[in-house]
Design a protein around this motif. Structure first.
Motif, short mmCIF file in Angstrom:
data_model
loop_
_atom_site.label_atom_id
_atom_site.label_comp_id
_atom_site.label_asym_id
_atom_site.label_seq_id
_atom_site.Cartn_x
_atom_site.Cartn_y
_atom_site.Cartn_z
N PRO A 225 -10.31 -20.93 -28.43
CA PRO A 225 -9.88 -20.93 -27.03
C PRO A 225 -8.36 -20.75 -26.91
O PRO A 225 -7.62 -20.93 -27.88
CB PRO A 225 -10.32 -22.31 -26.53
N LEU A 226 -7.93 -20.39 -25.71
CA LEU A 226 -6.52 -20.11 -25.45
C LEU A 226 -6.07 -20.98 -24.27
O LEU A 226 -6.59 -20.84 -23.16
CB LEU A 226 -6.34 -18.63 -25.12
N LEU A 227 -5.13 -21.86 -24.54
CA LEU A 227 -4.65 -22.78 -23.53
C LEU A 227 -3.20 -22.47 -23.17
O LEU A 227 -2.50 -21.76 -23.90
CB LEU A 227 -4.77 -24.22 -24.02
N ALA A 228 -2.75 -23.01 -22.03
CA ALA A 228 -1.40 -22.72 -21.54
C ALA A 228 -0.35 -23.00 -22.60
O ALA A 228 0.57 -22.20 -22.82
CB ALA A 228 -1.13 -23.55 -20.28
N GLU A 229 -0.47 -24.13 -23.30
CA GLU A 229 0.54 -24.48 -24.30
C GLU A 229 0.54 -23.52 -25.49
O GLU A 229 1.55 -23.40 -26.20
CB GLU A 229 0.35 -25.92 -24.77
N ASP A 230 -0.58 -22.81 -25.71
CA ASP A 230 -0.64 -21.83 -26.80
C ASP A 230 0.21 -20.60 -26.51
O ASP A 230 0.55 -19.85 -27.43
CB ASP A 230 -2.09 -21.38 -27.03
N VAL A 231 0.53 -20.35 -25.23
CA VAL A 231 1.36 -19.20 -24.87
C VAL A 231 2.73 -19.65 -24.37
O VAL A 231 3.45 -18.88 -23.73
CB VAL A 231 0.65 -18.31 -23.82
N GLY A 232 3.08 -20.92 -24.65
CA GLY A 232 4.41 -21.42 -24.29
C GLY A 232 4.57 -21.77 -22.82
O GLY A 232 5.69 -21.80 -22.32
#
Length: 439
Positions: A225-232
């Motif tokens: 999964p891709l979360l907000a914190e994964d993209v800074g």
């Protein structure tokens, strides 16, 4: 897609309590097609997906179309779009500040599908198409595509199938970034329906069959999964999402309108999901061509289908091997279809002498018999291999010309089959060539 995927943190039983480390319930969202009667996935959000803080109008730009009347075959030069100026060497200087979502321009369209084109160098806003699925073909360049299901790295030759209502954004690779080769050029096929593999390639349970020109191993799912914190990003960050949807009234263009929602949180909040509905990528190089002793009809090149249109691709391949074969197509009348060919790479044998090259689109409308240019059939005899790549869309209702298509119509292609009217490159055209117009 028929096969089930599960990613991230999901409960053992659907529609049951699923809590975070603080004991708070995640919000379960069913994303499904055809009501509750087709493919679906369950997504588990940290926030309430219905919560919006604001809404405003998004002006989609010029989405008007005009009929192909008088009825003409046409040559549209897509590489003439997004050119700001010419350099000292005569080469194009591309427009800057263009993104894949708000910058795409309408080439052709009807009530079932829109064909758009964009050359992008700027990150797009968050976006979802609430009208239908999108099939985006990456002609050149590359990008990272971030979605609520996960992320993709896409590059030259990739199709990306994005289900209707999937929130995502495009981040083109630009000069100076690792992996950059050339600007991102994307051919966008926007359906008013769903896009998937042809039914004749599928078992009754949805598995790709042995005669299909590709299989599940060739399809790439999202990395997540891709979360907000994964993209800074801050998970509580207020975020705009651009939505293309159906509408009417004076703000509507072709029945389409746009809205921008402001969410009180970042859209990358899905901690896990599972199901059979999700975006996926497929590279055209993984399509295994079907050939024969004599010329095979276009359906053997089909890769996807949707309501009232199909997508085919033509790839490098061994060609007809009967001792008396003519490898280029026979003349044919698509009485039920408009045939739209986007020429991506190689040397397209049947169109030699027409002026068509990389970045061209040929429009062969229903009612016009089309086929090889003069001399191409004879010249193809004895050829054993075609080095060509093209993406074709066949529609079952007539297409009309969008503003971008009208802007780059060469006006000469209709005469290219006539003796003495070859519509080659401009510098090679004889004086007095007839120019066809829509007026």
């Amino acid at each position: 897609m028929a096969h089930f995927r599960s990613m991230g943190n999901v409960p053992p039983k659907r529609h049951t309590q699923h809590r975070d480390e603080r004991g708070e319930l995640y919000s379960e969202e069913l994303m499904g097609e055809e009501g509750f009667s087709s493919d679906s996935s369950l997504l588990y959000h940290r926030n309430i997906p219905s919560a919006i803080a604001d809404a405003r109008v998004w002006d989609l730009g010029d989405m008007s179309t005009v009929p192909n009347h008088p009825l003409l075959p046409r040559h549209l030069r897509l590489h003439d779009l997004f050119v700001a100026s010419r350099g000292q060497d005569g080469g194009p200087v591309l427009e800057q500040g263009v993104d894949v979502v708000t910058g795409r321009r309408l080439v052709l369209g009807n009530g079932d599908v829109r064909l758009l084109y964009v050359v992008a160098d700027t990150p797009s806003p968050w976006y979802r198409n609430a009208i239908g699925d999108e099939c985006v073909y990456v002609e050149r360049g590359g990008a990272r595509v971030e979605t609520v299901f996960g992320a993709f790295e896409v590059g030259r030759g990739d199709y990306l199938i994005i289900p209707r209502a999937t929130t995502h954004r495009w981040l083109p690779r630009v000069a100076g970034q690792e992996g950059y080769v050339e600007p991102l050029r994307a051919y966008c096929i926007e359906a008013n329906s769903h896009i998937g593999p042809p039914k004749r390639y599928l078992s009754k349970f949805g598995q790709l069959l042995e005669h299909a020109p590709y299989c599940e191993r060739d399809l790439r799912g999202p990395d997540g999964p891709l979360l907000a914190e994964d993209v800074g990003a801050d998970r509580e960050e207020s975020t705009e999402v651009y939505i293309k949807h159906r509408g009417g009234g004076e703000r509507s263009t072709g029945g389409l309108v746009g809205t921008v929602y402001t969410y009180p949180y970042h859209p990358l909040d899905v901690v896990g999901w599972d199901g059979c509905l999700y975006p996926y990528a497929f590279n055209i190089a993984d399509f295994e061509p079907i050939t024969g002793r004599v010329h095979q009809p276009p359906p053997v090149h089909q890769v996807f289908e949707a309501w009232n249109f199909v997508v085919c691709n033509f790839v490098p391949r061994k060609v007809d091997y009967h001792p008396l074969a003519i490898p280029v197509p026979y003349y044919h009348s698509n009485v039920d279809s408009d045939e739209i060919m986007f020429y991506v790479d190689g040397d397209y044998e049947a169109r030699k002498g027409s002026g068509i090259g990389r970045g061209s689109i040929s429009v062969h409308p229903g009612g016009h018999a089309h086929g090889p240019q003069p001399g191409a059939s004879e010249a193809s005899i004895g050829v054993e291999y075609f080095d060509e790549t093209a993406v074709m869309v066949d529609t079952f209702r007539p297409l009309e010309l969008g503003e971008a298509g009208r802007a780059v119509d060469d006006g000469r292609y209709a005469g290219s089959w006539g003796r003495g009217l070859a519509a080659g490159p401009e510098e090679d055209r004889p004086g007095g060539d007839e120019v066809f117009t829509t007026s």
